[in-house]
Enzyme design. Structure first.
Site, short mmCIF file in Angstrom:
data_model
loop_
_atom_site.label_atom_id
_atom_site.label_comp_id
_atom_site.label_asym_id
_atom_site.label_seq_id
_atom_site.Cartn_x
_atom_site.Cartn_y
_atom_site.Cartn_z
N SER A 202 53.77 78.67 87.71
CA SER A 202 55.03 78.98 87.48
C SER A 202 55.88 78.98 88.62
O SER A 202 55.27 79.17 89.52
CB SER A 202 55.04 80.37 86.52
N TYR B 34 51.87 89.09 85.77
CA TYR B 34 52.23 87.30 85.34
C TYR B 34 52.28 86.69 86.82
O TYR B 34 51.79 85.71 86.87
CB TYR B 34 53.38 87.37 84.39
#
Length: 177
Positions: A47, A60
């Site tokens: 990401s 995350y």
């Protein structure tokens, strides 16, 4: 995700790490040796949070930094083994409209648009065909990450905030924990 660090339970943090990092590592452990003997291409999806995190995404972002680092480490091991049978690509997309990030709004949608899953899938196919090591999606984001290496971390955080690193403040969770 979508919570401040102090609001996350240990179980929530552990689940994010298990799914995003350990799931990636365990799956590759299952296929890596056979790929070395034959051939293959591994695609790890990290990401943009694996390059620069934002608020409300501590676990995350940590998991995606780790996936990026794991991919780079395996790429270095492949270099050490002097093999070209196995290729690896790390994909670093901006927020993708998968339903995971409901109601998240980009501060600068022209530069950091929310991505369509089909477009991301097409870019992954192109990246594997071109045997790219790492791909930032969309590419227009790349210049925004260069100043990190020229600034103090305090200035970088202010710059990141200006660029929209607090986009998780608009996150609305729809799935139960």
């Amino acid at each position: 995700m979508g919570k401040l660090f102090m609001e996350e339970t240990e179980e929530q943090m552990e689940r994010v790490i298990r799914v995003n990092l350990l799931g990636t590592m365990f799956l590759q452990k299952l296929v890596f040796q056979e790929m070395l003997e034959h051939s293959g291409h591994i695609v790890n999806v990290a990401s943009l949070a694996g390059i620069t995190p934002g608020s409300r995404m501590g676990s995350y972002a940590a998991s995606k930094f780790a996936v990026r680092g794991f991919t780079q480490a395996l790429q270095m091991e492949l270099d050490l083994l002097d093999t070209d049978r196995v290729k690896m690509t790390c994909i670093l997309p901006h927020v993708t409209k998968t339903g995971l990030f409901n109601n998240v709004q980009a501060k600068w949608p022209l530069f950091f648009p929310l991505l369509e899953p089909d477009w991301v899938a097409d870019q992954i196919l192109i990246a594997t065909q071109e045997e790219r090591d790492q791909v930032v999606l969309p590419k227009v984001c790349l210049p925004f990450f260069l100043p990190e290496h020229l600034m103090s971390l305090r200035v970088w955080r202010a710059y990141s905030k200006l660029m929209g690193s607090h986009l998780m403040n608009t996150f609305v969770k729809i799935r139960p924990e």
